[in-house]
Design a protein around this motif. Structure first.
Motif: not given
Length: 172
Positions: A38-42, A154-157
């Motif tokens: 959920x975090x990545x799309x938001x 960084x969050x995506x990785x």
């Protein structure tokens, strides 16, 4: 039928609360796995809104909300890991230990998770102090774009390497 009972007995003997995704992972491991879905799309939507719609206030509060939610989730996750660990639930080698590939995936994940845990709050704190209220482009914009992009990457990785670790340790 004995084969069907054995995995249930195994899960019942593992520390912590069982997860909900049908793997060997604990509840908190499953929760963080799904939360990152959920975090990545938001996060992406928030970035798109600020870039395409100039929705600066919406972007600000979306990022602050994500940070607070992730802080709570990571705190609960870390408490669970300290209380129950993860190794007993992980896939084991024939010798009984956690495979080297799982440890390697964990260490790569931790590089990104730790750097994200440092970088993202700094980006948010600097934006909070240096942008006007309500937020609008200003002298801090160029710096914010650079560091925020780095934090988003960084969050995506962190998510991608976390999912790889999860798969290797609790599914594979």
């Amino acid at each position: 039928m004995p084969d069907a009972v054995a995995p249930l007995e195994l899960l019942a003997s593992l520390p912590g609360y069982d997860g909900f995704l049908g793997t060997r992972a604990s509840f908190m491991l499953d929760f963080v796995f799904v939360a990152m879905l959920a975090v990545l799309p938001v996060m992406g939507w928030s970035i798109w809104m600020v870039r395409s719609r100039r929705a600066y206030t919406l972007h600000k509060w979306t990022q602050v909300t994500l940070a607070v939610v992730l802080l709570a989730a990571v705190a609960a996750f870390e408490i669970d890991m300290r209380m129950h660990g993860w190794q007993e639930r992980a896939v084991a080698t024939a010798a009984g230990g956690v495979p080297a590939a799982v440890w390697g995936a964990l260490y790569v994940h931790l590089v990104f998770a730790i750097s994200t845990a440092v970088l993202w709050p700094i980006v948010i704190a600097r934006a909070w102090r240096r942008f006007a209220s309500p937020p609008a482009p200003g002298a801090h914009s160029r710096s914010h774009r650079f560091w925020a992009r780095l934090a988003a990457i960084d969050m995506t990785l962190t998510a991608l390497t976390g999912w790889a670790f999860y798969w290797l340790a609790f599914v594979g």
